[in-house]
Design a protein around this motif. Structure first.
Motif, mmCIF file in Angstrom:
data_model
loop_
_atom_site.group_PDB
_atom_site.id
_atom_site.type_symbol
_atom_site.label_atom_id
_atom_site.label_comp_id
_atom_site.label_asym_id
_atom_site.label_seq_id
_atom_site.Cartn_x
_atom_site.Cartn_y
_atom_site.Cartn_z
ATOM 1 N N LEU A 3 58.703 -7.757 54.526
ATOM 2 C CA LEU A 3 59.688 -6.698 54.372
ATOM 3 C C LEU A 3 59.098 -5.403 54.898
ATOM 4 N N ASP A 69 60.802 -10.070 58.282
ATOM 5 C CA ASP A 69 62.027 -10.857 58.159
ATOM 6 C C ASP A 69 63.222 -9.948 57.887
ATOM 7 N N ARG A 70 62.976 -8.848 57.188
ATOM 8 C CA ARG A 70 64.031 -7.877 56.865
ATOM 9 C C ARG A 70 63.449 -6.472 56.998
ATOM 10 N N THR A 71 64.305 -5.541 57.421
ATOM 11 C CA THR A 71 63.904 -4.138 57.555
ATOM 12 C C THR A 71 64.880 -3.265 56.777
ATOM 13 N N VAL A 72 64.328 -2.364 55.967
ATOM 14 C CA VAL A 72 65.126 -1.486 55.108
ATOM 15 C C VAL A 72 64.932 -0.040 55.545
ATOM 16 N N ASP A 116 68.654 -4.198 57.895
ATOM 17 C CA ASP A 116 69.305 -5.200 57.048
ATOM 18 C C ASP A 116 69.855 -4.590 55.766
ATOM 19 N N LEU A 138 68.354 -9.422 49.862
ATOM 20 C CA LEU A 138 67.549 -9.610 51.069
ATOM 21 C C LEU A 138 66.574 -10.772 50.941
#
Length: 224
Positions: A3, A69-72, A116, A138
Motif C-alpha cells: 500500500l 497493489d493499491r495507492t491512496v 484507488d 482496499l
C-alpha cells in the motif's frame, strides 16, 4: 499486499500511515524523507509506505519502484497545509513550496485515474467510519483500535531491521511530526488569512474550491 500513501508534506499523511501501520503483521515506512523515492523491497510481508509530493520524484516513480497493489491519496485543506509547511525548515526541499502546491492541484484534478482511494485528513482525525470502510475495502483491514498508536517507532523500526535489513543501507526514514499516542483533531484547523487565500487561489484553485465546497456543505441547514 503493498500500500502506497501519497500526500503533501505537513498534510497529516504520516499520522495516517502510522495508523495503517498498526497492523501487527506488516512492515511500514511511515515517512520517507523527501529526497528519496519509494524503495524497491523484496519481502513477502504486507507493507505500507508513505511518499510526499515533490518536484524531484513524480508519483509514477514511487509506484514503479515500490510496486504497490493499491495507492491512496491523502488530502488536507491547502490553507492548513500551507500554514503548517511554511513554518518548516524543509518547506523548499525537493521543490519550492509554491511549486509543490501547484503540483498537488493537478494531482487532485486527476485523482480518479491515479488512485484507488482518496482520504481526507479531516475525516480521518474525526474518526469517520467511512475512512475505516474505504481502507478495509482496499484489502488492508483496519479497526477503531488503530487510532491508538500502540505500535510505536521502535517496534516499526525493529521489524524493518529484522525482515529487510538491506533496505537500511539504501534509504533514510523518519516518523514525521506525529505527536501523542493517539489520532487527534487538535492540529486540524489553522487560522484563516485572506492573503494566503489569494495565494492558494492561484496555486491550487481546484483543491481550494473543493475544500470550500466541503465547508459549505457541512454548514448548510438540513432541508425540511
Amino acid at each position: 499486499m503493498r500500500l502506497l500513501v501519497y500526500g503533501m508534506q505537513s498534510s497529516g499523511a504520516t499520522a495516517f500511515t502510522l495508523f495503517l501501520a498498526q497492523r501487527p503483521d506488516c512492515l511500514a515506512l511511515v515517512d520517507i524523507l523527501n529526497n528519496y523515492a519509494a524503495p524497491r523491497v523484496e519481502t513477502g510481508l504486507d507493507m505500507v509506505v508513505k511518499a510526499v509530493v515533490t518536484t524531484a520524484y513524480p508519483l509514477e516513480v514511487h509506484q514503479d519502484r515500490f510496486r504497490p497493489d493499491r495507492t491512496v491519496l491523502l488530502l488536507r485543506d491547502p490553507r492548513d497545509t500551507y500554514r503548517s509547511l511554511s513554518a518548516k525548515p524543509y518547506r523548499n526541499h525537493s521543490g519550492l513550496i509554491d511549486e509543490k502546491f501547484a503540483l498537488i492541484d493537478g494531482i487532485f484534478a486527476g485523482r480518479a485515474d491515479r488512485f484507488d482511494a482518496v482520504v481526507h485528513y479531516e475525516d480521518f482525525v474525526a474518526r469517520d467510519p467511512a475512512v475505516l470502510a474505504a481502507v478495509t475495502a482496499l484489502g488492508w483491514p483496519v479497526d477503531e483500535g488503530f487510532y491508538d498508536y500502540r505500535r510505536r517507532h521502535d517496534e516499526l523500526a525493529g521489524a524493518l531491521w529484522r525482515h529487510v535489513p538491506a533496505l537500511m543501507d539504501r534509504i533514510e526514514f523518519a516518523f514525521g511530526n506525529v505527536q501523542g499516542r493517539a489520532v487527534s483533531e487538535r492540529f486540524r484547523d489553522k487560522p484563516r488569512d485572506s492573503e494566503l487565500e489569494a495565494k492558494l487561489e492561484a496555486l491550487c484553485p481546484r483543491l481550494l474550491a473543493h475544500y470550500r465546497d466541503r465547508a459549505a456543505a457541512q454548514t448548510a441547514p438540513l432541508a425540511l
